[in-house]
Design a protein around this motif. Sequence first.
Motif, PDB file in Angstrom:
ATOM      1  N   ALA A 107      -8.283  -4.141  -0.898  1.00  0.00           N
ATOM      2  CA  ALA A 107      -7.816  -3.827  -2.149  1.00  0.00           C
ATOM      3  C   ALA A 107      -6.661  -4.518  -2.713  1.00  0.00           C
ATOM      4  N   TYR A 155      -8.966  -2.764   4.883  1.00  0.00           N
ATOM      5  CA  TYR A 155      -9.300  -2.249   3.423  1.00  0.00           C
ATOM      6  C   TYR A 155      -8.151  -2.372   2.502  1.00  0.00           C
ATOM      7  N   ALA A 156      -6.690  -2.176   3.161  1.00  0.00           N
ATOM      8  CA  ALA A 156      -5.645  -2.292   2.260  1.00  0.00           C
ATOM      9  C   ALA A 156      -5.455  -3.833   1.798  1.00  0.00           C
ATOM     10  N   VAL A 216      -7.859   3.705  -4.462  1.00  0.00           N
ATOM     11  CA  VAL A 216      -8.601   3.578  -3.127  1.00  0.00           C
ATOM     12  C   VAL A 216      -7.678   4.600  -2.230  1.00  0.00           C
ATOM     13  N   TYR A 274      -3.106   5.610   1.700  1.00  0.00           N
ATOM     14  CA  TYR A 274      -3.653   6.078   2.679  1.00  0.00           C
ATOM     15  C   TYR A 274      -2.582   7.106   3.407  1.00  0.00           C
ATOM     16  N   GLU A 296      -7.571   5.943   1.612  1.00  0.00           N
ATOM     17  CA  GLU A 296      -8.124   5.886   2.970  1.00  0.00           C
ATOM     18  C   GLU A 296      -7.552   6.856   3.850  1.00  0.00           C
ATOM     19  N   ALA A 335       0.847  -1.075   0.098  1.00  0.00           N
ATOM     20  CA  ALA A 335      -0.050  -0.006   0.061  1.00  0.00           C
ATOM     21  C   ALA A 335       0.814   1.327  -0.056  1.00  0.00           C
ATOM     22  N   HIS A 351      -4.213   0.758  -3.386  1.00  0.00           N
ATOM     23  CA  HIS A 351      -4.454   1.499  -2.107  1.00  0.00           C
ATOM     24  C   HIS A 351      -3.372   2.424  -1.570  1.00  0.00           C
TER      25      HIS A 351
END
Length: 388
Positions: free
Chosen positions: A348, A344-345, A330, A357, A332, A38, A355
Motif C-alpha cells: 500500500a 500489504y502495508a 485499505v 489494520y 486489513e 500504517a 493502509h
Amino acid sequence: MDNEGLSFLQKFLPQLEFESTHYESLYETCQNVTNQVAFNLGRKKWVPLPKMSFTRHKIRLSASETSNQYILLEAGYLSLGGCLLTERNPNNKHLRNLVPLQKRAIPGLFLPWWPWNNDPWRHVPGSRRSKRKAKYFSGTPHILSSFNNPNWYHWLGLPGLGSIPIKEHIKSIVLTDRSIFNDKNTPTPYLQRIATLARVVKPESRLFFDRGPLLLRGLDTCFIHNHTPLVCDASALQHLRLASAYLAISSLKISTTNKLYLRRGPLARRPLHGEENLEHALRQRGFDVLDPAVLPLPECIAIFANADWVVAPHGAALTNVVFSKPGTKVVELLPGPLENYGHYALMAAALGLRHSYLIGSKLHGDTFKVDQTYLLNWLDTEILDSAR
C-alpha cells in the motif's frame, strides 16, 4: 542468493556476470514513495512500517557455444552441477544456499506441522522433479517464477512480475512453476492470468510456458537474498498498475460500488471467525463482497481501480490493491502483529494507498477473530467523514 551461492556460481561458470543492489527501504526501490506508515486501529495511531531489507542479485550467463555447462530449470527451480540454488530468507534459513540434489528431488515449502518437518527433503505434493529428458532452450530468456509457492501475492511480487526489469528489452520470458502440467506444459487458467499481465508489462517479449526440465546456456534472472521476511519493489508495482490499466478498458462490467470486502472463506488458511456476520453488516453499509479469483481479470482490475475502500482479512486477495488508485483506503484484518504480516502495508505504501489494520486474536488452529463491533463503528465514522 548469498555470497556462498555467488562464489559457487562463479567457480562453476567463470563467464558469469552479476550485479548486486542492496535495498533498506521502499524509498530506495522507488523515489515516488511518499510515506512508510500504517494506521493501527486498535491503538488509534500511525506506526512505522516493518523493516524491509533485501539484496537483489541480477545474474546473467553468456556461455560459449562450445561449452558443455548448462543450467537446469525445472518447476521454477534452477540447479547447477547437481546443486539446487535456493533463496535465502529468515523463513528458510534452515536450508543451505546450495543444496545437493538427491533422488532428483525438490524441497517443498516449510510446513512446521508436518511430522517430517526437520527433513530438508520434505515435499509438497507435485514438487518432485520429473524423470523426463531435459531439452535445450536457445537464447537468453528471462525466468519468471513464484518462489515455487504459486499464489497471487508471489506471482505479482518478487520474484514474479516484480522481478521484470522495467527499462530493459526482453526478447523472451519463460513462465515456469510446479503448477504447470508436466505432460503438455499446459498452463492453468490461473497462470493464464499471470501471462496476461506479463504481456502488458512487457508487450515486446515472447512468452513461453514450460515446467521443464530445460537446459539453458544463457538466462537473465534475479535472485533475492531476503534479510527480513518482507520485501517489496515499489517501482515494479507502480509500473504493473500503470500497464494493467489498459486491460480494464476492455471490461464491460461497471462497478456499482466503490467499497469492497474481499471474502477469505472458511477453507482458506487463517480463516476469519464470524466472517458471514461481517459480510452481512458490510453489505448493509454499501459494500460489495467479492472473491477476486473468480472474476475475469479485466473486470477485477476495473473494480479495484474504481474502489475507494477495500476491507479484507490478510491473504493473497489483497494483492489486487496493486490495481487501485492512489489514496484508496485499505483496511486489513491481521491474525498477528504487523511485523509478521506487513506484506500489504508495504504494498500500500509503495502504491500511495492509505493502509489501516486491526489485529485479531487466535482461536483454534489458525482461525482468528477481530472485534467486529469496534471495526464497524470505526468504518461508520471514517466513511461519514470522508463523504463530507
